[in-house]
Design an enzyme around this catalytic site. Structure first.
Site, PDB file in Angstrom:
ATOM      1  N   LYS A 130      11.148  13.338 -37.036  1.00 41.90           N
ATOM      2  CA  LYS A 130      11.733  13.890 -35.580  1.00 41.90           C
ATOM      3  C   LYS A 130      12.461  14.986 -35.746  1.00 41.90           C
ATOM      4  O   LYS A 130      12.686  15.627 -37.014  1.00 41.90           O
ATOM      5  CB  LYS A 130      12.757  12.535 -35.386  1.00 41.90           C
ATOM      6  CG  LYS A 130      12.906  12.035 -33.898  1.00 41.90           C
ATOM      7  CD  LYS A 130      11.883  12.509 -32.915  1.00 41.90           C
ATOM      8  CE  LYS A 130      12.340  12.136 -31.657  1.00 41.90           C
ATOM      9  NZ  LYS A 130      11.085  12.373 -30.633  1.00 41.90           N
ATOM     10  N   ASP A 188      14.799  18.127 -42.969  1.00 44.59           N
ATOM     11  CA  ASP A 188      14.884  17.007 -43.823  1.00 44.59           C
ATOM     12  C   ASP A 188      13.867  17.423 -45.149  1.00 44.59           C
ATOM     13  O   ASP A 188      12.671  17.470 -44.721  1.00 44.59           O
ATOM     14  CB  ASP A 188      14.129  15.983 -42.942  1.00 44.59           C
ATOM     15  CG  ASP A 188      14.083  14.701 -43.377  1.00 44.59           C
ATOM     16  OD1 ASP A 188      14.279  14.406 -44.800  1.00 44.59           O
ATOM     17  OD2 ASP A 188      13.610  13.711 -43.015  1.00 44.59           O
ATOM     18  N   TYR A 195       2.517  13.790 -35.893  1.00 48.94           N
ATOM     19  CA  TYR A 195       4.159  13.368 -36.397  1.00 48.94           C
ATOM     20  C   TYR A 195       4.345  13.644 -37.782  1.00 48.94           C
ATOM     21  O   TYR A 195       3.635  13.210 -38.660  1.00 48.94           O
ATOM     22  CB  TYR A 195       4.156  12.004 -35.970  1.00 48.94           C
ATOM     23  CG  TYR A 195       5.490  11.646 -36.236  1.00 48.94           C
ATOM     24  CD1 TYR A 195       6.628  11.788 -35.306  1.00 48.94           C
ATOM     25  CD2 TYR A 195       5.931  10.764 -37.334  1.00 48.94           C
ATOM     26  CE1 TYR A 195       8.029  11.407 -35.569  1.00 48.94           C
ATOM     27  CE2 TYR A 195       7.444  10.484 -37.687  1.00 48.94           C
ATOM     28  CZ  TYR A 195       8.266  10.911 -36.791  1.00 48.94           C
ATOM     29  OH  TYR A 195       9.403  10.376 -37.055  1.00 48.94           O
TER      30      TYR A 195
HETATM   31  C1  F6R Z   1      12.644   8.455 -37.007  1.00 48.86           C
HETATM   32  C2  F6R Z   1      12.437   8.147 -38.557  1.00 48.86           C
HETATM   33  C3  F6R Z   1      12.143   6.785 -39.074  1.00 48.86           C
HETATM   34  C4  F6R Z   1      10.803   6.717 -39.499  1.00 48.86           C
HETATM   35  C5  F6R Z   1      10.448   5.412 -39.947  1.00 48.86           C
HETATM   36  C6  F6R Z   1       8.838   4.999 -40.515  1.00 48.86           C
HETATM   37  O1  F6R Z   1      12.717   9.672 -36.843  1.00 48.86           O
HETATM   38  O2  F6R Z   1      12.152   9.267 -39.352  1.00 48.86           O
HETATM   39  O3  F6R Z   1      12.622   5.911 -38.061  1.00 48.86           O
HETATM   40  O4  F6R Z   1       9.920   7.026 -38.477  1.00 48.86           O
HETATM   41  O5  F6R Z   1      11.289   4.790 -40.978  1.00 48.86           O
HETATM   42  O6  F6R Z   1       8.637   5.831 -41.241  1.00 48.86           O
HETATM   43  P1  F6R Z   1       7.396   5.977 -42.383  1.00 48.86           P
HETATM   44  O7  F6R Z   1       6.100   6.143 -41.238  1.00 48.86           O
HETATM   45  O8  F6R Z   1       7.567   7.272 -43.124  1.00 48.86           O
HETATM   46  O9  F6R Z   1       7.348   4.704 -43.221  1.00 48.86           O
HETATM   47 MG    MG Z   2      16.350  13.074 -39.434  1.00 46.73          MG
HETATM   48 MG    MG Z   3      13.306  11.832 -41.578  1.00 44.36          MG
END
Ligand code: F6R
Ligand code: MG
Ligand code: MG
Length: 369
Positions: free
Chosen positions: A232, A13, A229
């Site tokens: 994913k 990603d 983190y």
């Molecule tokens: C799960 C994912 C999304 C983000 C969520 C918050 O794998 O990528 O659900 O965790 O959109 O993202 P941030 O912390 O970047 O605002």
């Molecule tokens: Mg992804």
């Molecule tokens: Mg992502």
């Protein structure tokens, strides 16, 4: 000695439009250009796609698994795509490229990777599965059904190449160990491990009678690599089909009945794995629900003929409806378990900080005499 072909699926990603929804065409085009230049010199053939915000590079070559040139090529494609992602200020530009520079192979550097090497059969059907908003253990249940459950795979009973069963390499992702278990003889031991998605994930499956590779999953745990983190793990898997391996329809069958997988919003919730077409692999609702797509190819001397977008079929319409019903049901739990993942599996957590703040406010509760 017959010549071997390797199929390598390397994914990362490196930026989404918008948020974590989708890797846009601009990024796929960059990867396409880089891989195109490498055809003949490094690759036999390639196909670039995306599942949600993950770019998947599906490549064939003769250089074997973990090859520096192939991994270096994928890294370069992701680096170039990152440059464009940064220019466009896409969300999370370059997020999965954890290292500053490429060194040897992509393992431990952020991208996920599933590869297998084999002598191409007279006809070689392979299915490449790509997921978004879930992690590698999402494949535990379906791979068990495909390679060890005769109620799913009729060929385990009716095909004499399969009656000897399959061997599973199971990875302990917490303690970095691996064990090989054979079904049907050790299927209860196998289930005892792989039913625990916190700790175990299936890495490879082999046909027992001749150790022929049958399936492989990318099993990188990004948060364990980075120590925090950063997204994913959104896995990919390659499964060989037909002529002594499970049939295409046996490989797709487990996905007709969606199961709950870890991931979804903030990588911190259980949610149904919804089988979708390439076009529908754009997680939206609560950043999901988690998606899986299945691309079928025939190999022709390493050339990728296809893909056939296998979940783009009415036969999976009810599975999608069921997944959405499951989503409604589990979403109603909000931040409560069992929608929320257990503490050890949460990708985002404020609990340690909350505990620090509340430390002085906890009082001992008197024990009953
Ligand atoms: C799960 C994912 C999304 C983000 C969520 C918050 O794998 O990528 O659900 O965790 O959109 O993202 P941030 O912390 O970047 O605002
Ligand atoms: Mg992804
Ligand atoms: Mg992502």
């Amino acid at each position: 000695m017959e010549e071997k072909i390797t199929i390598s699926v390397i994914k990362a990603d490196v930026g989404g439009l918008c948020g974590h929804t989708e890797a846009p065409e601009e990024l796929l085009d960059v990867c396409d250009c880089i891989l195109e230049e490498a055809v003949d010199e490094i690759l036999i053939d390639y196909y670039v796609t995306r599942c949600g915000d993950d770019i998947n590079l599906i490549m064939t070559h003769k250089l074997g698994v973990d090859n520096e040139k192939v991994h270096g090529l994928a890294w370069r494609a992701f680096e170039e795509a990152t440059k464009v992602a940064k220019e466009l200020k896409l969300y999370g530009a370059g997020q999965d490229l954890l290292a500053e520079a490429f060194s040897g192979n992509v393992r431990g550097m952020g991208p996920g990777c599933a590869e297998m090497e084999f002598v191409e059969r007279p006809s070689e059907p392979v299915i490449v599965f790509c997921c978004d908003k879930t992690d590698p253990s999402a494949f535990n249940l379906p791979l068990y059904k495909i390679f060890a459950d005769p109620f799913n795979t009729a060929g385990l009973v009716y095909d004499k190449s399969m009656i000897g069963g399959f061997k599973f390499d199971v990875l302990d992702i917490i303690d970095n160990k691996q064990v090989t278990l054979k079904a049907p003889e050790e299927s209860y031991q196998l289930l005892a491990l792989i039913g625990n998605l916190e700790k175990y994930c299936i890495k490879r499956v082999y046909r027992a009678k001749d150790n022929e590779i049958a399936a492989v999953v990318s099993s990188e745990k990004l948060n364990l690599i980075a120590g925090k983190y950063i997204g994913k793990d959104d896995p990919v898997a390659i499964v060989r089909a037909q002529s002594g391996m499970p049939a295409v329809g046996e490989i797709l069958e487990p996905f007709a009945n969606p199961h709950l997988v870890p991931g979804w919003m903030r990588g911190s919730h259980w949610g149904p794995l919804m089988p979708v077409s390439e076009d529908d692999a754009r997680p939206t609702r609560f950043d999901g629900p988690p998606r899986i797509m299945a691309l079928g190819f025939q190999l022709s001397n390493g050339r990728l003929i296809g893909p056939n977008d296998l979940f783009d079929d009415v036969a999976f319409k009810r599975a999608r409806e069921k997944a959405l019903k499951m989503a409604d049901m589990i979403r109603s739990m909000g931040p409560f378990q069992p929608h929320r993942l257990p503490e050890t599996m949460l990708e985002y957590t404020t609990v340690p900080e909350i505990m620090k703040e509340l430390k002085g406010r906890f009082v001992e509760v008197e024990k009953k005499k």
